[in-house]
Write a protein that holds these residues in place. Sequence first.
Motif, PDB file in Angstrom:
ATOM      1  N   HIS A 178       0.858  -1.189   0.000  1.00 22.20           N
ATOM      2  CA  HIS A 178       0.000   0.000   0.000  1.00 22.20           C
ATOM      3  C   HIS A 178       0.895   1.240   0.000  1.00 22.20           C
ATOM      4  O   HIS A 178       2.117   1.130   0.049  1.00 22.20           O
TER       5      HIS A 178
ATOM      6  N   VAL B 200      -1.034   5.937  -3.906  1.00 19.75           N
ATOM      7  CA  VAL B 200      -1.963   4.878  -4.298  1.00 19.75           C
ATOM      8  C   VAL B 200      -2.195   3.924  -3.133  1.00 19.75           C
ATOM      9  O   VAL B 200      -1.269   3.596  -2.394  1.00 19.75           O
ATOM     10  N   ALA B 201      -3.464   3.492  -2.978  1.00 17.41           N
ATOM     11  CA  ALA B 201      -3.854   2.487  -1.972  1.00 17.41           C
ATOM     12  C   ALA B 201      -3.566   2.988  -0.560  1.00 17.41           C
ATOM     13  O   ALA B 201      -2.683   2.475   0.138  1.00 17.41           O
ATOM     14  N   ARG B 202      -4.314   4.029  -0.144  1.00 18.32           N
ATOM     15  CA  ARG B 202      -4.111   4.602   1.188  1.00 18.32           C
ATOM     16  C   ARG B 202      -5.366   4.547   2.042  1.00 18.32           C
ATOM     17  O   ARG B 202      -5.305   4.869   3.225  1.00 18.32           O
TER      18      ARG B 202
ATOM     19  N   GLN C 268      -7.432  -1.074   1.914  1.00 22.09           N
ATOM     20  CA  GLN C 268      -6.892  -1.154   0.560  1.00 22.09           C
ATOM     21  C   GLN C 268      -5.572  -1.921   0.548  1.00 22.09           C
ATOM     22  O   GLN C 268      -4.761  -1.835   1.475  1.00 22.09           O
ATOM     23  N   GLN C 269      -5.382  -2.645  -0.544  1.00 18.38           N
ATOM     24  CA  GLN C 269      -4.093  -3.283  -0.769  1.00 18.38           C
ATOM     25  C   GLN C 269      -3.914  -3.515  -2.267  1.00 18.38           C
ATOM     26  O   GLN C 269      -4.880  -3.776  -2.990  1.00 18.38           O
ATOM     27  N   ALA C 270      -2.699  -3.359  -2.730  1.00 15.92           N
ATOM     28  CA  ALA C 270      -2.328  -3.715  -4.088  1.00 15.92           C
ATOM     29  C   ALA C 270      -1.386  -4.915  -3.998  1.00 15.92           C
ATOM     30  O   ALA C 270      -0.847  -5.212  -2.926  1.00 15.92           O
TER      31      ALA C 270
ATOM     32  N   MET D 270      -3.898  -3.198  -8.956  1.00 19.73           N
ATOM     33  CA  MET D 270      -4.459  -2.168  -8.102  1.00 19.73           C
ATOM     34  C   MET D 270      -5.668  -2.703  -7.324  1.00 19.73           C
ATOM     35  O   MET D 270      -6.231  -3.745  -7.660  1.00 19.73           O
ATOM     36  N   PRO D 271      -6.111  -1.987  -6.288  1.00 21.53           N
ATOM     37  CA  PRO D 271      -7.312  -2.431  -5.555  1.00 21.53           C
ATOM     38  C   PRO D 271      -8.543  -2.553  -6.446  1.00 21.53           C
ATOM     39  O   PRO D 271      -9.446  -3.335  -6.159  1.00 21.53           O
ATOM     40  N   SER D 272      -8.603  -1.790  -7.544  1.00 24.89           N
ATOM     41  CA  SER D 272      -9.747  -1.867  -8.460  1.00 24.89           C
ATOM     42  C   SER D 272      -9.676  -3.069  -9.384  1.00 24.89           C
ATOM     43  O   SER D 272     -10.651  -3.368 -10.077  1.00 24.89           O
TER      44      SER D 272
ATOM     45  N   CYS E  22       7.103   1.736  -1.663  1.00 19.07           N
ATOM     46  CA  CYS E  22       5.784   1.289  -1.198  1.00 19.07           C
ATOM     47  C   CYS E  22       5.947   0.756   0.212  1.00 19.07           C
ATOM     48  O   CYS E  22       7.061   0.546   0.697  1.00 19.07           O
TER      49      CYS E  22
ATOM     50  N   GLN F  34      -1.446  -4.582   4.213  1.00 20.72           N
ATOM     51  CA  GLN F  34      -2.754  -4.040   3.859  1.00 20.72           C
ATOM     52  C   GLN F  34      -3.128  -2.946   4.845  1.00 20.72           C
ATOM     53  O   GLN F  34      -2.874  -3.054   6.047  1.00 20.72           O
TER      54      GLN F  34
END
Length: 278
Positions: free
Chosen positions: A142, A154-156, A160-162, A176-178, A190, A194
């Motif tokens: 994240h 990204v991912a904050r 959220q987790q990538a 990405m989380p999406s 990074c 998570q």
Amino acid sequence: MSLKSFKPTTPSNRYKVLPAFDEITKSKPEKALLRPLRKTGGRNNNGRITTRHIGGGHKRHYRMIDFLRAKHDVPATVLAVEYDPNRTCRIALIQYSDGEKSYILAPVGLVVGQTVESGSKAAPKVGNALPLKNVPLGTAIHNIEIRPGTGGKVARAAGQQAVLSNRDGSYALVRMPSGEIRKFDVNCFCTIGQVGNTQHMNESSGKAGRTRWMGIRPTVRGMTMNPVDHPNGGGEGKSKSGGGRQHLKSPWGHLKGQKTRRLHKPSDAFIVQRRKTK
């Protein structure tokens, strides 16, 4: 990170589900890391409303979060896990070995007394920050930088987790989380793990007043307005002609439903796979 429900002694308690705050270990924030946060009411410097449905809300201080993690190769100890009214996740107060204190996002599994570190030599453990080139494949991450040295973007948000899925030359492929797969420079930093407060999506405020405390004003449907106020307004009741039943439009008359992302954006070159595949 558990949730608590309430006995339905009042209408607001019937559906209210709030966090139990059992992970919070410190109630008062670190004064040296606070900054004033002034309200705008959604207005710009000319006094015009540029973002609707903003106003009021409880007074807050902004917590200075270290998204950059630029203090490399200096171990830090987690002193406390705190609540932050400005974001959905929890924050952790850490103190470096030279005495400096800082706030970071609190990932799942970070506990008081744990040691975290930042730098290329840091181990891939929860809470440590390191470049993507040193992260093992398949690791949850994240707070990812978009460009090296600019701080995590990204991912904050809570939960959220990538996932670092692969590497291709000077780029790392991150899911990405999406669900989108995107290229990042391997030198981008990074943080491992998570983001905490994973149950945030299951919270229910229970009443409109709690939303007002957060500084969110009511949203009125365009169909219920008059024609002078909204393109969908007017008509007697739910009218099929002049009022409300034509194609959906924004308050400024633009048709809704189209993609809003600009075509041929330069960052398209870094998207390997869209989140919605045909």
